[in-house]
Design a protein around this motif. Structure first.
Motif, PDB file in Angstrom:
ATOM      1  N   ILE A   7       0.838  -1.198   0.000  1.00 41.91           N
ATOM      2  CA  ILE A   7       0.000   0.000   0.000  1.00 41.91           C
ATOM      3  C   ILE A   7       0.878   1.255   0.000  1.00 41.91           C
ATOM      4  O   ILE A   7       1.731   1.421   0.862  1.00 41.91           O
ATOM      5  CB  ILE A   7      -0.939   0.006   1.224  1.00 41.91           C
ATOM      6  CG1 ILE A   7      -1.839  -1.237   1.186  1.00 41.91           C
ATOM      7  CG2 ILE A   7      -1.790   1.273   1.241  1.00 41.91           C
ATOM      8  CD1 ILE A   7      -2.700  -1.410   2.411  1.00 41.91           C
ATOM      9  N   VAL A   8       0.670   2.096  -1.000  1.00 42.02           N
ATOM     10  CA  VAL A   8       1.473   3.311  -1.142  1.00 42.02           C
ATOM     11  C   VAL A   8       0.530   4.504  -1.284  1.00 42.02           C
ATOM     12  O   VAL A   8      -0.399   4.466  -2.083  1.00 42.02           O
ATOM     13  CB  VAL A   8       2.363   3.212  -2.414  1.00 42.02           C
ATOM     14  CG1 VAL A   8       3.141   4.492  -2.640  1.00 42.02           C
ATOM     15  CG2 VAL A   8       3.303   2.028  -2.306  1.00 42.02           C
ATOM     16  N   SER A   9       0.789   5.554  -0.509  1.00 46.94           N
ATOM     17  CA  SER A   9      -0.032   6.763  -0.635  1.00 46.94           C
ATOM     18  C   SER A   9       0.324   7.490  -1.928  1.00 46.94           C
ATOM     19  O   SER A   9       1.491   7.555  -2.304  1.00 46.94           O
ATOM     20  CB  SER A   9       0.220   7.699   0.543  1.00 46.94           C
ATOM     21  OG  SER A   9      -0.286   7.104   1.701  1.00 46.94           O
ATOM     22  N   ILE A  10      -0.709   8.029  -2.578  1.00 54.95           N
ATOM     23  CA  ILE A  10      -0.480   8.781  -3.819  1.00 54.95           C
ATOM     24  C   ILE A  10      -1.321  10.049  -3.784  1.00 54.95           C
ATOM     25  O   ILE A  10      -2.419  10.061  -3.230  1.00 54.95           O
ATOM     26  CB  ILE A  10      -0.812   7.912  -5.062  1.00 54.95           C
ATOM     27  CG1 ILE A  10      -0.265   8.567  -6.333  1.00 54.95           C
ATOM     28  CG2 ILE A  10      -2.306   7.605  -5.178  1.00 54.95           C
ATOM     29  CD1 ILE A  10      -0.162   7.625  -7.521  1.00 54.95           C
ATOM     30  N   PRO A  12      -3.866  12.459  -5.105  1.00 47.35           N
ATOM     31  CA  PRO A  12      -4.938  12.277  -6.094  1.00 47.35           C
ATOM     32  C   PRO A  12      -4.974  13.380  -7.154  1.00 47.35           C
ATOM     33  O   PRO A  12      -5.546  13.191  -8.227  1.00 47.35           O
ATOM     34  CB  PRO A  12      -6.219  12.295  -5.263  1.00 47.35           C
ATOM     35  CG  PRO A  12      -5.856  12.892  -3.963  1.00 47.35           C
ATOM     36  CD  PRO A  12      -4.386  12.732  -3.760  1.00 47.35           C
ATOM     37  N   VAL A  13      -4.368  14.527  -6.845  1.00 48.01           N
ATOM     38  CA  VAL A  13      -4.433  15.654  -7.791  1.00 48.01           C
ATOM     39  C   VAL A  13      -3.180  15.722  -8.658  1.00 48.01           C
ATOM     40  O   VAL A  13      -3.242  15.896  -9.870  1.00 48.01           O
ATOM     41  CB  VAL A  13      -4.643  16.988  -7.031  1.00 48.01           C
ATOM     42  CG1 VAL A  13      -4.807  18.143  -8.021  1.00 48.01           C
ATOM     43  CG2 VAL A  13      -5.875  16.886  -6.135  1.00 48.01           C
ATOM     44  N   ASN A  14      -2.014  15.581  -8.002  1.00 51.24           N
ATOM     45  CA  ASN A  14      -0.743  15.573  -8.734  1.00 51.24           C
ATOM     46  C   ASN A  14       0.010  14.292  -8.399  1.00 51.24           C
ATOM     47  O   ASN A  14       0.931  14.308  -7.585  1.00 51.24           O
ATOM     48  CB  ASN A  14       0.113  16.786  -8.339  1.00 51.24           C
ATOM     49  CG  ASN A  14      -0.577  18.079  -8.716  1.00 51.24           C
ATOM     50  OD1 ASN A  14      -0.870  18.323  -9.877  1.00 51.24           O
ATOM     51  ND2 ASN A  14      -0.864  18.910  -7.715  1.00 51.24           N
ATOM     52  N   PRO A  15      -0.392  13.182  -9.014  1.00 54.67           N
ATOM     53  CA  PRO A  15       0.234  11.901  -8.652  1.00 54.67           C
ATOM     54  C   PRO A  15       1.745  11.928  -8.899  1.00 54.67           C
ATOM     55  O   PRO A  15       2.196  12.425  -9.928  1.00 54.67           O
ATOM     56  CB  PRO A  15      -0.466  10.885  -9.542  1.00 54.67           C
ATOM     57  CG  PRO A  15      -1.188  11.661 -10.584  1.00 54.67           C
ATOM     58  CD  PRO A  15      -1.420  13.025 -10.054  1.00 54.67           C
ATOM     59  N   GLU A  16       2.496  11.402  -7.931  1.00 54.51           N
ATOM     60  CA  GLU A  16       3.956  11.407  -8.032  1.00 54.51           C
ATOM     61  C   GLU A  16       4.414  10.507  -9.177  1.00 54.51           C
ATOM     62  O   GLU A  16       4.065   9.330  -9.222  1.00 54.51           O
ATOM     63  CB  GLU A  16       4.571  10.910  -6.712  1.00 54.51           C
ATOM     64  CG  GLU A  16       4.260  11.764  -5.503  1.00 54.51           C
ATOM     65  CD  GLU A  16       2.895  11.506  -4.844  1.00 54.51           C
ATOM     66  OE1 GLU A  16       2.698  12.001  -3.720  1.00 54.51           O
ATOM     67  OE2 GLU A  16       2.031  10.825  -5.432  1.00 54.51           O
ATOM     68  N   PRO A  17       5.231  11.054 -10.113  1.00 55.24           N
ATOM     69  CA  PRO A  17       5.666  10.286 -11.288  1.00 55.24           C
ATOM     70  C   PRO A  17       6.380   8.979 -10.931  1.00 55.24           C
ATOM     71  O   PRO A  17       6.217   7.979 -11.636  1.00 55.24           O
ATOM     72  CB  PRO A  17       6.624  11.237 -12.004  1.00 55.24           C
ATOM     73  CG  PRO A  17       6.222  12.599 -11.555  1.00 55.24           C
ATOM     74  CD  PRO A  17       5.702  12.452 -10.168  1.00 55.24           C
ATOM     75  N   ASP A  18       7.142   8.963  -9.844  1.00 50.09           N
ATOM     76  CA  ASP A  18       7.865   7.726  -9.509  1.00 50.09           C
ATOM     77  C   ASP A  18       6.898   6.623  -9.072  1.00 50.09           C
ATOM     78  O   ASP A  18       7.117   5.441  -9.356  1.00 50.09           O
ATOM     79  CB  ASP A  18       8.936   7.980  -8.428  1.00 50.09           C
ATOM     80  CG  ASP A  18       8.357   8.583  -7.154  1.00 50.09           C
ATOM     81  OD1 ASP A  18       7.424   9.410  -7.253  1.00 50.09           O
ATOM     82  OD2 ASP A  18       8.825   8.221  -6.056  1.00 50.09           O
ATOM     83  N   ARG A  22       6.246   3.099 -10.952  1.00 50.08           N
ATOM     84  CA  ARG A  22       6.293   1.810 -10.248  1.00 50.08           C
ATOM     85  C   ARG A  22       5.045   0.977 -10.573  1.00 50.08           C
ATOM     86  O   ARG A  22       5.126  -0.213 -10.882  1.00 50.08           O
ATOM     87  CB  ARG A  22       6.385   2.071  -8.739  1.00 50.08           C
ATOM     88  CG  ARG A  22       6.486   0.803  -7.928  1.00 50.08           C
ATOM     89  CD  ARG A  22       6.645   1.109  -6.448  1.00 50.08           C
ATOM     90  NE  ARG A  22       6.270  -0.042  -5.658  1.00 50.08           N
ATOM     91  CZ  ARG A  22       6.126  -0.022  -4.333  1.00 50.08           C
ATOM     92  NH1 ARG A  22       6.351   1.082  -3.655  1.00 50.08           N
ATOM     93  NH2 ARG A  22       5.765  -1.116  -3.686  1.00 50.08           N
ATOM     94  N   ALA A  23       3.887   1.637 -10.526  1.00 46.08           N
ATOM     95  CA  ALA A  23       2.625   0.944 -10.835  1.00 46.08           C
ATOM     96  C   ALA A  23       2.599   0.520 -12.301  1.00 46.08           C
ATOM     97  O   ALA A  23       2.169  -0.589 -12.640  1.00 46.08           O
ATOM     98  CB  ALA A  23       1.444   1.863 -10.527  1.00 46.08           C
ATOM     99  N   GLY A  24       3.084   1.403 -13.174  1.00 42.17           N
ATOM    100  CA  GLY A  24       3.091   1.114 -14.610  1.00 42.17           C
ATOM    101  C   GLY A  24       3.945  -0.096 -14.943  1.00 42.17           C
ATOM    102  O   GLY A  24       3.570  -0.940 -15.751  1.00 42.17           O
ATOM    103  N   LEU A 172       0.175  -3.972  -5.966  1.00 41.41           N
ATOM    104  CA  LEU A 172       0.329  -2.620  -5.428  1.00 41.41           C
ATOM    105  C   LEU A 172      -1.058  -2.016  -5.218  1.00 41.41           C
ATOM    106  O   LEU A 172      -1.965  -2.246  -6.022  1.00 41.41           O
ATOM    107  CB  LEU A 172       1.121  -1.754  -6.423  1.00 41.41           C
ATOM    108  CG  LEU A 172       1.561  -0.364  -5.967  1.00 41.41           C
ATOM    109  CD1 LEU A 172       2.553  -0.445  -4.799  1.00 41.41           C
ATOM    110  CD2 LEU A 172       2.206   0.403  -7.116  1.00 41.41           C
ATOM    111  N   VAL A 173      -1.204  -1.261  -4.127  1.00 41.57           N
ATOM    112  CA  VAL A 173      -2.457  -0.536  -3.865  1.00 41.57           C
ATOM    113  C   VAL A 173      -2.105   0.940  -3.753  1.00 41.57           C
ATOM    114  O   VAL A 173      -1.280   1.329  -2.918  1.00 41.57           O
ATOM    115  CB  VAL A 173      -3.128  -1.014  -2.553  1.00 41.57           C
ATOM    116  CG1 VAL A 173      -4.393  -0.197  -2.272  1.00 41.57           C
ATOM    117  CG2 VAL A 173      -3.466  -2.503  -2.612  1.00 41.57           C
TER     118      VAL A 173
END
Length: 214
Positions: A7-10, A12-18, A22-24, A172-173
């Motif tokens: 579980i990783v915080s992201i 919601p408005v400006n999702p962190e590119p890294d 990782r998710a991609g 990943l969540v």
């Protein structure tokens, strides 16, 4: 128990590119990522890979007679997935995409029977939410957008509501906090004339009728 790494915080408005990268990368390896959309959390996997699609069904414990909607990074990708796009479909896309309307088309032959639940029809959405938009643009292939809940249960607007088995099975969540909840996207079958509204969600029937009558 699942480890904290899942579980990783992201943002919601400006999702962190890294985090998006990782998710991609997980999706490129046919893994499964739980992601936030506007209303509810969803399950992303490569929609063109049978193994990845299979994982989504296992995660949801979903019967095989339910089709799975697909998210695309841009309208041009539609041509690779569907046999034809009607004038009515173009009208709805111009009015509501990117956004909360899923259009159901006749799928091309190479589309997995699992996604169409053997109907030959596929639901497609061009999403608006910054996280899923960034994710689908990163991988540049269609991903599944089905809601992250066990089949027959309510959608989840907060990751606390996700079943632990789902979190365990996901690679990943992405936790964007509490989402607004609600009924998700409106689903419209554009293979018929007039179009058929299969589920009213974020976009109202009257909004659709208004566009169709212009």
């Amino acid at each position: 128990m699942h480890n904290g790494q899942t579980i990783v915080s992201i943002d919601p408005v400006n999702p962190e590119p890294d985090i998006i990268a990782r998710a991609g990368k997980i999706l490129q390896k046919n893994g499964v990522v739980i992601f936030p959309a506007k209303c509810l959390y969803g399950i992303a996997a490569n929609a063109l890979d049978e193994t990845a699609i299979e994982k989504v069904f296992q995660l949801k414990q979903r019967p095989l007679n339910n089709p799975v909607l697909v998210l695309i990074p841009n309208k041009t990708m539609l041509a690779d997935l569907v046999t034809s796009i009607s004038k009515q479909a173009y009208k709805l896309m111009d009015a509501f995409w990117p956004g909360n309307i899923t259009l159901v088309f006749e799928g091309k032959k190479h589309i997995s029977r699992r996604l169409t639940a053997n109907t030959g029809k596929i639901g497609i959405r061009f999403p608006f939410h910054p996280v899923v938009k960034a994710l689908v643009e990163y991988v540049n292939f269609p991903i599944t957008g089905t809601s992250a809940n066990l089949s027959g249960q309510k959608g989840c607007s907060h990751i606390n509501q996700l079943s632990s088995s789902m979190i365990d099975q996901a690679d990943l969540v992405l936790d964007a906090g509490r989402l607004k909840g609600g009924s998700g996207s409106t689903i419209v079958d554009v293979t018929t004339s007039p179009v058929a509204i299969l589920r009213e969600g974020e976009v109202s029937i009257s909004q659709i009728n208004k566009i169709m009558s212009t």
